[in-house]
Design a protein around this motif. Structure first.
Motif, PDB file in Angstrom:
ATOM      1  N   LYS A   1      31.447  49.068  36.252  1.00  0.00           N
ATOM      2  CA  LYS A   1      31.606  47.681  36.673  1.00  0.00           C
ATOM      3  C   LYS A   1      32.952  47.454  37.370  1.00  0.00           C
ATOM      4  O   LYS A   1      33.949  48.098  37.078  1.00  0.00           O
ATOM      5  CB  LYS A   1      31.514  46.738  35.473  1.00  0.00           C
ATOM      6  CG  LYS A   1      30.200  46.806  34.713  1.00  0.00           C
ATOM      7  CD  LYS A   1      29.042  46.303  35.553  1.00  0.00           C
ATOM      8  CE  LYS A   1      27.766  46.254  34.714  1.00  0.00           C
ATOM      9  NZ  LYS A   1      26.599  45.803  35.503  1.00  0.00           N
ATOM     10  N   LYS A   2      32.951  46.471  38.282  1.00  0.00           N
ATOM     11  CA  LYS A   2      34.182  45.981  38.893  1.00  0.00           C
ATOM     12  C   LYS A   2      34.572  44.705  38.147  1.00  0.00           C
ATOM     13  O   LYS A   2      33.765  43.785  38.030  1.00  0.00           O
ATOM     14  CB  LYS A   2      33.986  45.726  40.383  1.00  0.00           C
ATOM     15  CG  LYS A   2      33.743  47.006  41.170  1.00  0.00           C
ATOM     16  CD  LYS A   2      33.869  46.790  42.669  1.00  0.00           C
ATOM     17  CE  LYS A   2      32.691  46.018  43.220  1.00  0.00           C
ATOM     18  NZ  LYS A   2      32.745  45.926  44.707  1.00  0.00           N
TER      19      LYS A   2
ATOM     20  N   ASN B   1      28.141  38.635  42.688  1.00  0.00           N
ATOM     21  CA  ASN B   1      27.257  39.800  42.787  1.00  0.00           C
ATOM     22  C   ASN B   1      27.961  41.096  42.407  1.00  0.00           C
ATOM     23  O   ASN B   1      27.322  42.073  42.040  1.00  0.00           O
ATOM     24  CB  ASN B   1      26.726  39.934  44.223  1.00  0.00           C
ATOM     25  CG  ASN B   1      25.760  38.830  44.580  1.00  0.00           C
ATOM     26  OD1 ASN B   1      24.910  38.472  43.781  1.00  0.00           O
ATOM     27  ND2 ASN B   1      25.905  38.279  45.769  1.00  0.00           N
ATOM     28  N   ASP B   2      29.293  41.098  42.515  1.00  0.00           N
ATOM     29  CA  ASP B   2      30.043  42.343  42.349  1.00  0.00           C
ATOM     30  C   ASP B   2      30.930  42.390  41.113  1.00  0.00           C
ATOM     31  O   ASP B   2      31.220  43.468  40.608  1.00  0.00           O
ATOM     32  CB  ASP B   2      30.938  42.575  43.578  1.00  0.00           C
ATOM     33  CG  ASP B   2      30.136  42.748  44.855  1.00  0.00           C
ATOM     34  OD1 ASP B   2      29.090  43.418  44.795  1.00  0.00           O
ATOM     35  OD2 ASP B   2      30.548  42.211  45.888  1.00  0.00           O
ATOM     36  N   TYR B   3      31.421  41.243  40.633  1.00  0.00           N
ATOM     37  CA  TYR B   3      32.492  41.256  39.643  1.00  0.00           C
ATOM     38  C   TYR B   3      32.139  40.586  38.315  1.00  0.00           C
ATOM     39  O   TYR B   3      31.383  39.623  38.260  1.00  0.00           O
ATOM     40  CB  TYR B   3      33.735  40.570  40.218  1.00  0.00           C
ATOM     41  CG  TYR B   3      34.406  41.396  41.282  1.00  0.00           C
ATOM     42  CD1 TYR B   3      35.353  42.364  40.948  1.00  0.00           C
ATOM     43  CD2 TYR B   3      34.072  41.243  42.624  1.00  0.00           C
ATOM     44  CE1 TYR B   3      35.967  43.135  41.925  1.00  0.00           C
ATOM     45  CE2 TYR B   3      34.676  42.016  43.609  1.00  0.00           C
ATOM     46  CZ  TYR B   3      35.616  42.964  43.249  1.00  0.00           C
ATOM     47  OH  TYR B   3      36.203  43.730  44.214  1.00  0.00           O
TER      48      TYR B   3
END
Length: 226
Positions: A187-188, A112-114
């Motif tokens: 973005k991460k 969800n994050d990377y």
């Protein structure tokens, strides 16, 4: 693309491999590397985006010896490509499971994050089609991460590291570019290399991503050259 299924490996065998893997981490641990910004993932609880994280110590003298971690990295991440049948589904799946368990899941790096991104090979290319990129694309498919393996490309070929020794960051800053900066902004990113020696490849590509608007870049390598 090669599709790898984790249930192809015998469960009891996986337990034995994972136990051996943990022992290898402990036996090889070298705390002196932390002063240089390299940290083995088994020895920390929290990530620092300024460091470079790795799983195994890579010994160039052992890469031909089957059964060693050095040989495993070479066989899975350097020798095959998506147009050839990989040497061992078991080795491929094992390294994928280790990456998931000891890095992604351990530090709660979720899809969800990377975005998963990789250091491009030394060859000039408009697309990353090497073994490392192929490996990561399968990770993305099986774990729903955003595939960023083509975000960075090598627009100017450079000499292989084994032929020139340690490189500096400028080598990568001048030969790697972002294909589309809009995909990076905010973005991460988890930036991945197969083997790191001086950290110049990861540090150089991290700087390119951050300069293009990435919110965070965590650097990871499967092997740290000893």
């Amino acid at each position: 693309m090669i599709e790898i299924k984790t249930n192809e490996i015998n469960a009891e065998k996986c337990k034995i491999i994972e136990k051996k893997c943990d022992l290898v981490f402990e036996e090889n641990y070298n705390s002196a590397l932390e002063k240089e910004g390299f940290v083995q993932v088994n020895n920390i609880e929290n990530l620092n985006s300024e460091d470079i994280y790795f799983i195994y110590y890579y010994n160039p003298e052992e890469w031909r010896i089957k059964g060693t971690q050095s040989n495993l990295i070479i066989r899975v991440l350097k020798e095959h490509n998506e147009f050839e049948q990989i040497t061992s589904i078991e080795e491929y799946t094992y390294l994928s499971n280790v990456f998931n368990k000891h890095f992604l899941k351990k530090f709660n790096l979720t899809y969800n994050d990377y975005v998963l991104c990789c250091v491009p090979s030394h060859r000039k290319s408009e697309h990353n089609r090497g073994p490392l990129a192929t490996f990561l694309r399968n990770i993305c498919v099986n774990n729903k991460f955003i595939d960023g393996t083509d975000y960075l490309i090598r627009h100017t070929e450079i000499a292989e590291q084994k032929k020139v020794g340690k490189r500096n960051q400028n080598t990568h800053l001048s030969s790697v570019k972002i294909v589309d900066s809009s995909k990076v902004e905010g973005k991460k990113i988890i930036l991945i290399d197969d083997i790191t020696t001086s950290g110049s490849s990861l540090n150089g590509c991290r700087k390119i991503l951050l300069n293009s608007g990435a919110k965070e870049v965590i650097c990871f390598a499967f092997g740290k050259d000893i």
